[in-house]
Design a protein around this motif. Structure first.
Motif, mmCIF file in Angstrom:
data_model
loop_
_atom_site.group_PDB
_atom_site.id
_atom_site.type_symbol
_atom_site.label_atom_id
_atom_site.label_comp_id
_atom_site.label_asym_id
_atom_site.label_seq_id
_atom_site.Cartn_x
_atom_site.Cartn_y
_atom_site.Cartn_z
ATOM 1 N N GLN A 12 44.018 39.275 39.977
ATOM 2 C CA GLN A 12 44.847 38.188 40.486
ATOM 3 C C GLN A 12 44.197 37.511 41.687
ATOM 4 O OE1 GLN A 12 48.396 40.579 41.091
ATOM 5 N NE2 GLN A 12 49.444 39.584 39.373
ATOM 6 N N ILE A 13 43.582 38.309 42.553
ATOM 7 C CA ILE A 13 42.941 37.747 43.744
ATOM 8 C C ILE A 13 41.714 36.933 43.348
ATOM 9 C CG2 ILE A 13 41.755 38.322 45.892
ATOM 10 C CD1 ILE A 13 43.564 40.794 46.071
ATOM 11 N N VAL A 14 40.931 37.436 42.409
ATOM 12 C CA VAL A 14 39.731 36.723 41.951
ATOM 13 C C VAL A 14 40.098 35.387 41.324
ATOM 14 C CG1 VAL A 14 37.901 36.773 40.215
ATOM 15 C CG2 VAL A 14 38.271 38.752 41.684
ATOM 16 N N ALA A 15 41.296 35.329 40.678
ATOM 17 C CA ALA A 15 41.709 34.104 40.003
ATOM 18 C C ALA A 15 42.134 33.017 40.969
ATOM 19 C CB ALA A 15 42.865 34.400 39.036
ATOM 20 N N LEU A 16 42.340 33.357 42.232
ATOM 21 C CA LEU A 16 42.746 32.354 43.215
ATOM 22 C C LEU A 16 41.615 31.358 43.456
ATOM 23 C CD1 LEU A 16 44.577 34.653 45.800
ATOM 24 C CD2 LEU A 16 45.615 33.165 44.076
ATOM 25 N N ARG A 17 42.001 30.127 43.707
ATOM 26 C CA ARG A 17 41.016 29.050 43.862
ATOM 27 C C ARG A 17 40.065 29.338 45.025
ATOM 28 N NH1 ARG A 17 42.805 22.811 44.306
ATOM 29 N NH2 ARG A 17 43.292 23.248 42.118
ATOM 30 N N GLY A 18 38.774 29.196 44.758
ATOM 31 C CA GLY A 18 37.756 29.295 45.788
ATOM 32 C C GLY A 18 37.172 30.675 45.983
ATOM 33 N N VAL A 19 37.813 31.720 45.413
ATOM 34 C CA VAL A 19 37.299 33.083 45.606
ATOM 35 C C VAL A 19 35.952 33.235 44.916
ATOM 36 C CG1 VAL A 19 37.699 35.531 45.182
ATOM 37 C CG2 VAL A 19 39.588 34.056 45.905
ATOM 38 N N LEU A 20 35.844 32.710 43.695
ATOM 39 C CA LEU A 20 34.574 32.714 42.982
ATOM 40 C C LEU A 20 34.035 31.299 42.945
ATOM 41 C CD1 LEU A 20 35.166 35.076 39.911
ATOM 42 C CD2 LEU A 20 33.968 35.584 42.041
ATOM 43 N N SER A 32 49.086 43.334 44.644
ATOM 44 C CA SER A 32 48.273 42.375 43.910
ATOM 45 C C SER A 32 47.045 43.071 43.358
ATOM 46 C CB SER A 32 47.842 41.222 44.832
ATOM 47 O OG SER A 32 48.963 40.548 45.334
ATOM 48 N N SER A 33 46.682 42.717 42.132
ATOM 49 C CA SER A 33 45.495 43.307 41.517
ATOM 50 C C SER A 33 44.254 42.510 41.902
ATOM 51 C CB SER A 33 45.647 43.323 39.996
ATOM 52 O OG SER A 33 45.637 41.998 39.486
ATOM 53 N N ALA A 34 43.113 43.122 41.717
ATOM 54 C CA ALA A 34 41.849 42.434 42.003
ATOM 55 C C ALA A 34 41.692 41.209 41.109
ATOM 56 C CB ALA A 34 40.686 43.399 41.810
ATOM 57 N N VAL A 79 36.077 32.785 51.970
ATOM 58 C CA VAL A 79 37.377 32.482 51.356
ATOM 59 C C VAL A 79 38.153 33.761 51.093
ATOM 60 C CG1 VAL A 79 38.515 31.518 49.316
ATOM 61 C CG2 VAL A 79 36.564 30.327 50.326
ATOM 62 N N LEU A 80 37.450 34.787 50.576
ATOM 63 C CA LEU A 80 38.114 36.061 50.291
ATOM 64 C C LEU A 80 38.708 36.663 51.559
ATOM 65 C CD1 LEU A 80 38.815 38.348 48.358
ATOM 66 C CD2 LEU A 80 36.545 39.322 48.807
ATOM 67 N N THR A 81 37.939 36.608 52.660
ATOM 68 C CA THR A 81 38.428 37.160 53.925
ATOM 69 C C THR A 81 39.696 36.447 54.384
ATOM 70 O OG1 THR A 81 36.191 37.802 54.593
ATOM 71 C CG2 THR A 81 37.844 37.581 56.339
ATOM 72 N N ARG A 82 39.708 35.108 54.268
ATOM 73 C CA ARG A 82 40.891 34.349 54.686
ATOM 74 C C ARG A 82 42.100 34.686 53.813
ATOM 75 N NH1 ARG A 82 37.065 30.105 55.145
ATOM 76 N NH2 ARG A 82 37.806 29.174 53.196
ATOM 77 N N ILE A 83 41.858 34.838 52.516
ATOM 78 C CA ILE A 83 42.969 35.147 51.604
ATOM 79 C C ILE A 83 43.534 36.526 51.877
ATOM 80 C CG2 ILE A 83 43.531 35.652 49.183
ATOM 81 C CD1 ILE A 83 41.731 33.313 48.401
ATOM 82 N N LEU A 84 42.642 37.529 52.064
ATOM 83 C CA LEU A 84 43.112 38.890 52.325
ATOM 84 C C LEU A 84 43.849 38.968 53.663
ATOM 85 C CD1 LEU A 84 40.045 40.989 51.093
ATOM 86 C CD2 LEU A 84 42.231 40.621 49.933
ATOM 87 N N SER A 85 43.366 38.225 54.645
ATOM 88 C CA SER A 85 44.030 38.203 55.937
ATOM 89 C C SER A 85 45.428 37.604 55.821
ATOM 90 C CB SER A 85 43.195 37.406 56.938
ATOM 91 O OG SER A 85 43.856 37.323 58.192
#
Length: 296
Positions: free
Chosen positions: A112-120, A108-110, A83-89
């Motif tokens: 903010q990215i971690v808070a996105l659905r599915g990252v964790l 974007s801060s780390a 999921v993280l790879t898809r979001i960063l891409s």
């Protein structure tokens, strides 16, 4: 029993290594609008929640949310690399497209990215969600019952307020009727004086025509129908308050009819006393309309 559209309820618990919590919040709305915030990994939960809410509620803007967290104390969660790879891409493509248009996006801060659905993802997520879903729905049913009880409690308070306001409107209607009677002789005397002055100052005036015009003025200033309709509206409002089911929309329409008759009463009053009663009546009607906005 009347129900308000305002309410709150919550339920929480723990099962299968997960902590969960339901929360229901409701405010007034034109119809029934459900806003659901549920974990998308619990398959089949949303249609069950929506069906239960639609069966129990008729009107209101209702927000239903469920939070599910890992049951261990440190709240450990695993990073979903895919999921993280898809979001960063996707972020890289967006930033590239923006740069091509001459736009500069803020970084974007780390966090903010971690808070996105599915990252964790919780490492306690069960493979079979059916038992969890069943337990969550049982708790939701309890929360929905509590939510309905609070709305009924608020509705009972609203009904008391509206009943008191209807009593006040009824008293003002009675005062208006008395003012009309007191005004009647005064109006008759004024009309007789007007007829006499016209006949004295004008020669060849058709007396019957003058009488017809003055009679028309008297008809236009008669507020008997307005008072009768206001009385009928009070009775209709009392019946709606005692009726079963959702009556908020009909009460709101009735408030418009109340206001229309009060406006006409003021415009046709012809006396300071009756005008003052009409203005007070409009104030009480406006207060009633504010309360009616919360009735289911």
């Amino acid at each position: 029993m009347r129900q308000s559209m305002t309410g709150f309820a919550s339920r929480s618990g723990e099962t299968a290594g997960l902590r969960w919590g339901w929360e229901l919040r409701g405010v007034n709305g034109k119809g029934l609008e459900l806003r659901l915030r549920l974990p998308d990994w619990i398959e089949g939960l949303e249609p069950l929640v929506r069906a239960a809410a639609q069966k129990a509620l008729a009107r209101g803007n209702v927000q239903i949310s469920l939070r599910v967290q890992g049951g261990n104390e440190d709240g450990a969660a695993e990073l979903d690399e895919a999921v993280l790879t898809r979001i960063l891409s996707a972020m890289a493509r967006i930033e590239g497209a923006a740069a091509g248009q001459g736009l500069v996006l803020s970084p974007s801060s780390a966090a903010q990215i971690v808070a996105l659905r599915g990252v964790l993802s919780s490492n306690a997520t069960p493979a079979d969600v059916a038992p969890l879903r069943a337990e969550l729905m049982a708790a939701f049913a309890e929360a929905l019952t509590e939510f309905g009880e609070m709305r009924r409690h608020e509705g009972a308070a609203l009904a008391e307020i509206l009943t008191a306001q209807l009593n006040e409107v009824e008293a003002l209607i009675a005062q208006a009727s008395e003012a009309v009677e007191a005004r009647r002789e005064e109006q008759a005397e004024r009309l007789r004086g007007q007829i006499a002055r016209v006949l004295e100052q004008a020669q060849g005036v058709d007396e019957s025509r003058v009488a017809q015009e003055l009679a028309l003025i008297a008809v236009k200033s008669d507020v008997t129908e307005e008072i009768d309709r206001l009385t009928a509206h009070v009775g209709a409002a009392r019946e709606l308050l005692a009726a079963e089911g959702a009556v908020g929309r009909r009460l709101d329409f009735l408030m418009q009819e109340f206001n229309r008759e009060a406006n006409t009463l003021c415009s046709k009053s012809g006396s300071a006393a009756l005008t003052q009663i009409g203005l007070t009546l409009k104030t009480v009607i406006d207060q009633m309309r504010e309360q009616v906005q919360n009735v289911e």
